[in-house]
Design a protein around this motif. Sequence first.
Motif, short mmCIF file in Angstrom:
data_model
loop_
_atom_site.label_atom_id
_atom_site.label_comp_id
_atom_site.label_asym_id
_atom_site.label_seq_id
_atom_site.Cartn_x
_atom_site.Cartn_y
_atom_site.Cartn_z
N THR A 172 45.16 28.05 40.56
CA THR A 172 46.37 27.79 41.33
C THR A 172 47.49 27.33 40.42
N ALA A 173 48.68 27.87 40.64
CA ALA A 173 49.88 27.47 39.90
C ALA A 173 50.91 26.93 40.88
N TYR A 174 51.62 25.86 40.48
CA TYR A 174 52.63 25.23 41.33
C TYR A 174 53.96 25.21 40.59
N ARG A 175 55.01 25.53 41.33
CA ARG A 175 56.36 25.39 40.81
C ARG A 175 57.28 25.08 41.98
N ASP A 176 57.91 23.92 41.93
CA ASP A 176 58.71 23.43 43.07
C ASP A 176 57.85 23.44 44.33
N SER A 177 58.30 24.09 45.37
CA SER A 177 57.56 24.10 46.64
C SER A 177 56.65 25.32 46.76
N TYR A 178 56.53 26.09 45.69
CA TYR A 178 55.74 27.32 45.76
C TYR A 178 54.37 27.12 45.14
N ARG A 179 53.39 27.75 45.75
CA ARG A 179 52.03 27.75 45.23
C ARG A 179 51.58 29.20 45.06
N LEU A 180 51.11 29.52 43.87
CA LEU A 180 50.59 30.85 43.57
C LEU A 180 49.10 30.73 43.31
N THR A 181 48.27 31.47 44.04
CA THR A 181 46.83 31.35 43.94
C THR A 181 46.21 32.69 43.55
N ILE A 182 45.35 32.67 42.52
CA ILE A 182 44.52 33.82 42.16
C ILE A 182 43.12 33.50 42.67
N GLU A 183 42.73 34.16 43.75
CA GLU A 183 41.44 33.88 44.36
C GLU A 183 40.29 34.45 43.53
N ASN A 184 39.17 33.78 43.60
CA ASN A 184 37.97 34.23 42.90
C ASN A 184 37.14 35.05 43.87
N ASP A 185 37.33 36.37 43.87
CA ASP A 185 36.70 37.25 44.86
C ASP A 185 35.73 38.26 44.25
N THR A 186 35.69 38.38 42.94
CA THR A 186 35.01 39.50 42.30
C THR A 186 33.52 39.25 42.08
N VAL A 187 32.70 40.24 42.42
CA VAL A 187 31.29 40.25 42.06
C VAL A 187 31.15 41.05 40.76
N HIS A 188 30.46 40.48 39.79
CA HIS A 188 30.26 41.14 38.49
C HIS A 188 28.82 41.64 38.38
N LEU A 189 28.67 42.85 37.83
CA LEU A 189 27.36 43.41 37.52
C LEU A 189 27.22 43.50 36.00
N SER A 190 26.06 43.04 35.49
CA SER A 190 25.86 42.98 34.03
C SER A 190 24.51 43.57 33.64
N PRO A 191 24.42 44.89 33.49
CA PRO A 191 23.19 45.49 32.96
C PRO A 191 23.08 45.24 31.46
N TYR A 192 21.84 45.10 30.97
CA TYR A 192 21.67 44.84 29.54
C TYR A 192 20.37 45.47 29.04
N PHE A 193 20.31 45.65 27.73
CA PHE A 193 19.09 46.06 27.03
C PHE A 193 18.95 45.15 25.82
N ALA A 194 17.74 44.62 25.60
CA ALA A 194 17.52 43.66 24.53
C ALA A 194 16.25 44.00 23.76
N ALA A 195 16.20 43.57 22.50
CA ALA A 195 15.02 43.79 21.66
C ALA A 195 14.82 42.60 20.74
N MET A 196 13.56 42.33 20.42
CA MET A 196 13.19 41.28 19.48
C MET A 196 12.26 41.88 18.43
N PHE A 197 12.50 41.54 17.17
CA PHE A 197 11.68 42.05 16.07
C PHE A 197 11.15 40.88 15.25
N THR A 198 9.87 40.93 14.90
CA THR A 198 9.25 39.92 14.04
C THR A 198 8.53 40.65 12.89
N PRO A 199 9.26 41.00 11.83
CA PRO A 199 8.65 41.78 10.74
C PRO A 199 7.53 41.03 10.02
N ASN A 200 7.57 39.68 10.04
CA ASN A 200 6.49 38.88 9.46
C ASN A 200 6.45 37.54 10.19
N ASN A 201 5.65 36.62 9.69
CA ASN A 201 5.48 35.34 10.37
C ASN A 201 6.67 34.40 10.21
#
Length: 260
Positions: free
Chosen positions: A84-113
């Motif tokens: 929310t931003a305020y200036r004088d008598s005005y209020r400007l609001t950016i609402e939090n409405d978005t759903v995010h999708l986060s697909p991923y691919f991951a790998a782990m390597f252990t070449p030695n101990n």
Amino acid sequence: DSYILGWEQTFYDGLCSIEVRMPFSGIHTFGFAHPPSDPAGTLDVSGGQVGNLAIIVKELIYADACGAYSWGLGVELPTGSDATAYRDSYRLTIENDTVHLSPYFAAMFTPNNCWFVNTFVQADIPTSGNNVQYWDWESRDGDDLGKLDEHALLHVDVSAGYWLYQNPCAPLLVGFAPMLELHYTTTLQDTDVVNGTIPGYSPEYVRVRHRAGRFDLITVTAALHFEAACDTKIRVGGVFPLRDDDLFDTEFGLQITRYF
């Protein structure tokens, strides 16, 4: 400052898991003071302390003595606070409405101990826009200015560590390893720009956008990883941008994982 509480539970013989993360933060406020010749005064911006709830489903695809591979999908729900931003008598609001999708691919390597390497590729895709609206406290009037779509992001990460000490029979510290991580984040498209007018506002024309249409962020993390005998892992590190970027200067991180 951000604080994240999380819980992860495995199922299907340990091949799958579901993780829940809930972030919190300190109240962030900032203001812009205009020169005395500007009758509009100051612009004050504030945000809340509650973040977006994230639910992540993961599956182990393949594992052997030298590594493991997994994929998954994260869903971030818009439980966080609006901006929310305020200036004088005005209020400007950016609402939090978005759903995010986060697909991923991951790998782990252990070449030695002694050596271990982790890497992942992840996308962050917003499924909708955030509503932008204004309200005038004096006239008791307001309206929607439009929808602000966030960036779609691509994350690429590679980290490596080396065990300097391992003793599973030790009464307290059973493992210690320094780590180094390289992280790259880039935008997949420009963010939207919301243009509108507010009657009686000086100036009437208003533009709302992300301060950077596109950006490429490269950071390096240096960390120390400790494993204790009480099924607890502690990781402490610092994050530093490698490019001349004004998103942040440095960052300190502390992660504590407890196994039940």
